[in-house]
Design a protein around this motif. Structure first.
Motif: not given
Ligand SMILES: *Cc1c(COP(=O)(O)O)cnc(C)c1O
Length: 408
Positions: A88, A185, A206, A208-209
């Motif tokens: 983000i 994205d 991201s 994170t994924k």
């Protein structure tokens, strides 16, 4: 498409560790010595930087984070990239860099809930940036929403959680005709889609994924032109430099060690998701997966996607109602350990969540309906632990128990 992210990644200049280690060292320093006092002003004036081996301060550029950025750039086929503390923050920094008060953004109405809140509430309230949400699949609506102040068109390559695939070349053309930059994205589809190769100006992630792959790290990246990355890191006007969502070099080192097997992981996520989706479709279940021939953008994804990585690791099943969805997820987790009732995606185990009441709860009921996010829609991010047949056996049994599947 001839671009292969995995091949491109393998061609990145390797950094050896300090003592000749096969992996680069972690530069665990927040500040850096310069050999000559005269270098310091040059660094501040932007004439010396990471490419010349001159570093200033860890929030500006850290060598370990910088090298990871170089890999991300190779993977996405962009000139440059830089990594951030979260997905983000990568998104918000890019948008704030490209837009000022009174500027306008055209954004997809099916995006990650946090991005939606950022664009719908936070940025308009705090910065005066205006946002119009449209169905990105309706190219007429995208073109009609453009204004002379539109600086950014924003969407996700494969949308969360509806799995609508963006026609990146077509949207890029609309954005460019209107003088805007196209920001994509690509969190749902690293390796399988390369938006920058299809016309996008900026790709955000991201990490994170899928890229992190173990649900243990929050991280993000901005991939784009060298000019954009330089602007983001400008000491006076750079959104990344001044808002400070800096990636820790220890995190950068960890993520660097995961990129080499990202291609393998994506391929296996995709193989399992396709097998599950096909088996459900054969049994008449309402499953949404871009790898299925009846998915509205199946042909598009075949055309745009990089060969060999499949159609992604996420599918959605409409259980019919929120109650039924909860029952199914409870059984899958608590009776079979098939996966976990958790938000997020890209984990080695399966993660499942009911989007309308979790990751998309920032949307109103009306907005949910408009975006096609039904109350019983369960998003599955399929993992690759265990064997496919073992996991399918558990899944089919659970479907049977909740009455979604007849006797096998
Ligand atoms: C998770 C997610 C984000 C936000 O990333 P963080 O790393 O949690 O900040 C943005 N976009 C998409 C598509 C996501 O799934």
């Amino acid at each position: 498409m001839t671009f292969d992210p995995q091949r491109s990644l393998a061609e990145v200049r390797r950094e050896f560790g300090e003592h000749g280690g096969v992996n680069m060292s972690i530069e665990a320093s927040t500040t850096f010595t310069v050999l000559l006092a005269e270098s310091m002003p040059e660094i501040f004036q932007g004439r010396l930087g990471p490419e010349g081996g001159c570093y200033l301060y860890g929030r500006h550029f850290n060598p370990t984070v910088y090298v990871l950025g170089r890999s991300l750039a190779a993977m996405e086929g962009t000139e440059a990239a830089y990594c951030t503390a979260s997905g983000i923050s990568a998104i918000s920094a890019v948008i704030m860099q490209l837009c000022g008060p009174g500027d306008h953004i055209v954004a997809s109405n099916t995006i990650y809930g946090g991005t939606y809140a950022l664009l719908k509430e936070f940025l308009p309230m705090k910065t005066g940036i205006e946002v119009t949400f449209v169905d990105m699949h309706d190219h007429g609506a995208v073109a009609a929403a453009m204004t002379p102040r539109t600086r950014v068109v924003f969407c996700e390559s494969i949308a969360n959680p509806t799995l609508v695939v963006a026609d990146i070349p077509a949207i890029a053309e609309i954005a460019h005709t209107g003088g805007a930059q196209f920001v994509v994205d690509n969190t749902f589809s690293p390796m399988l889609l390369s938006p920058a190769k299809l016309g996008a100006d900026v790709v955000v992630h991201s990490m994170t994924k899928f890229i992190g792959g173990a649900s243990d790290i929050i991280a993000g990246a901005v991939c784009g032109s060298a000019d954009l990355i330089t602007e983001l890191m400008d000491l006076h006007t750079g959104a990344l430099m001044l808002l400070g969502p800096t990636m820790d070099p220890k995190v950068a080192s960890e993520l660097s060690l995961r990129l080499p097997h990202l291609g393998l992981r994506m391929t296996e996520h995709s193989r399992r998701a396709l097998a599950f989706a096909e088996r459900m479709a054969e049994r008449g279940l309402p499953v949404v997966y871009p790898g299925l021939p009846d998915h509205p953008q199946h042909g598009l994804l075949r055309r745009l996607g990089n060969e060999g990585y499949g159609f992604g690791g996420v599918f959605a099943l409409d259980a019919g109602s929120a109650d039924k969805a909860f029952e199914l997820m409870n059984i899958l987790q608590n009776d079979y350990r098939f996966g976990y009732l958790a938000v997020s995606l890209g984990y080695f185990d399966t993660l499942m969540s009911c989007s309308a009441s979790s990751t998309s709860s920032e949307l109103s009921d009306e907005e949910l309906a408009e975006a096609g996010i039904r109350p019983g829609l369960v998003r599955f991010s399929i993992g690759y632990t265990g064997t496919l047949e073992q996991r399918w056996g558990q899944f089919a049994e659970a479907l049977q128990r909740v009455g979604l599947l007849g006797v096998l």
